[in-house]
Write an enzyme that holds these catalytic residues in place. Structure first.
Site, PDB file in Angstrom:
ATOM      1  N   HIS A  58      59.194  38.163  43.084  1.00 42.83           N
ATOM      2  CA  HIS A  58      59.266  36.699  43.251  1.00 42.83           C
ATOM      3  C   HIS A  58      59.652  36.333  44.681  1.00 42.83           C
ATOM      4  CE1 HIS A  58      58.675  35.199  39.067  1.00 42.83           C
ATOM      5  NE2 HIS A  58      58.987  36.450  38.798  1.00 42.83           N
ATOM      6  N   ASP A  80      49.696  40.745  44.917  1.00 42.82           N
ATOM      7  CA  ASP A  80      48.889  41.643  44.086  1.00 42.82           C
ATOM      8  C   ASP A  80      47.547  41.955  44.735  1.00 42.82           C
ATOM      9  OD1 ASP A  80      51.013  41.052  42.503  1.00 42.82           O
ATOM     10  OD2 ASP A  80      49.855  40.197  40.848  1.00 42.82           O
TER      11      ASP A  80
HETATM   12 MG    MG Z   1      48.322  39.174  36.923  1.00 41.85          MG
END
Ligand code: MG
Ligand code: ADP
Length: 377
Positions: free
Chosen positions: A36, A167
């Site tokens: 986060h 990601d």
């Molecule tokens: Mg995902």
């Protein structure tokens, strides 16, 4: 890998009646530390893993886009002007095509061995495989960083999940035996050598099988709390605050918002310390930082669940140097950095503890740091 790519090409042909032009693959990722922090313009340290999504693609002569997946028997078909309206699983691949402004129709078949909803980013894997493939076939010439942000925009704008750039960066910029150290403010990337195998260590993933849902509210409220804290401290993002700044201004925010910000600010420090420890080969320090990171997510950010806490605590009692939940939280997977000779004890102990507590049987496997997305056929 090539085997799965060939299978994907065959499945494309079985579905659409002709051979694809190419097959691209993009890996899932495991975040080693830095959770986060991406959307707070902070630091993250993911690896691309040796599990990937495969996209077999061919352009068409008309404006029709068709997509199929091993997920389901349905073939989703849209006109290329409607790609932004794709819903469900098709929003990931077609959302990418929408953001790329695909000017031609295409057929697309998706296969994957990235577990879905486990926090290993099957979503980025599908986005990046499609982005790399369509970009090449359409001759758009985006570089890997641009493709990462295209994948992110597809997830934000078409899927509706307010996720950061981590990601997709891992999936596109990963390297064997290296982590992707990413500064989410400058977008500077450094591939930092891990050296786990040489030190007799492996990363174990414990997938709790509790599916997380990033567009379910928990993620968005955490993100909103971070924005509220930045606004109260009059900084563009939490990246600009130190622990001391936060403590000095404690009265500016309520207790919950303070704890949310405290996680992010301390987590940024932990990523920097982790990278420094890696460069020294100090794996016990790395492990200790993972455990601190988990405690911060459990207590300050409140995104852990009992299954993840159990996975971490049991791993630590059975030989892991460090363990933490990884991914957005509210389910998904934990990781443990473990000496190779202790993996079977750790694995059996986690199975036993989960059974004792009446939790669903977790999926436990090791992962290696792999290369980022590429064309295979
Ligand atoms: Mg995902
Ligand atoms: P995670 O990224 O942690 O696996 P997400 O909820 O972010 O979980 O993304 C999972 C979603 O991505 C799935 O529910 C599905 O909609 C889509 N997806 C991932 N892999 C595939 C695939 N192979 N075929 C079709 N859709 C997929």
């Amino acid at each position: 890998m090539l085997g799965l790519a060939k299978q994907t090409a065959e499945k494309f042909e079985a579905k659409f009646g002709y051979a694809p032009t190419g097959v691209w693959s993009a890996p899932g990722r495991v975040n080693i530390i830095g959770e986060h922090t991406d959307y707070n313009e902070g630091f993250v340290l993911p690896i691309a893993i040796n599990r990937a999504t495969y996209a077999a693609i061919a352009l068409r002569e008309d404006n029709v886009a068709r997509v199929a997946s091993t997920f389901t028997d349905e073939v989703i078909e849209l006109n290329i002007d409607q790609l932004g309206e794709a819903t469900g699983w098709a929003a990931y691949p077609l959302g990418v095509a929408h953001i790329l402004r695909a000017s031609k129709g295409f057929d697309l078949f998706i296969d994957s061995d990235v577990p879905v909803g486990a926090g290993l980013s099957s979503s980025a894997a599908i986005e990046c495989a499609v982005a790399l493939g369509l970009d090449e076939l359409l001759g758009l010439g985006n570089d890997r960083r641009a493709l990462a942000s295209i994948g992110q925009r597809a997830e934000n704008e078409v899927v509706g999940a307010p996720t950061g750039i981590m990601d997709q960066s891992a999936s596109l910029l990963g390297k064997v035996d290296h982590a992707v150290f990413l500064d989410c403010q400058s977008l500077a990337v450094e591939n930092v050598e891990l050296g786990f195998a040489a030190a007799g260590l492996e990363l174990v993933v414990i997938d709790t099988r509790v599916a997380h849902r990033l567009n379910d509210g928990g993620y968005a409220t955490r993100r909103a709390a971070c924005e509220a804290a930045s606004a109260a401290f009059k900084v563009p993002s939490l990246r600009h605050l130190s622990v001391k700044d936060l403590d000095d201004g404690r009265e500016l925010v309520d207790g919950v918002t303070y704890r949310r910000a405290h996680h992010v600010v301390t987590e940024n420090d932990r990523v920097l310390e982790f990278v420094a420890a890696l460069k020294l080969g100090d794996f016990s320090r790395c492990g200790a930082l993972m455990v601190q990171s988990h405690a911060s997510m459990r207590d300050d950010f409140e995104i852990s669940i009992d299954e993840l806490d159990t996975a971490v605590e049991t791993s630590m009692r059975h030989g892991a140097l460090g363990a933490r939940m990884t991914g957005g939280g509210f389910g998904g997977a934990a990781i443990a950095l473990c000496p190779i000779e202790k993996i079977s004890d750790l694995t059996n102990s986690v199975y036993a503890e989960f059974e004792l507590l009446g939790y669903a049987k977790p999926e436990i496997f090791t992962v290696n740091a792999a290369d980022g997305a590429s064309r295979l056929i």
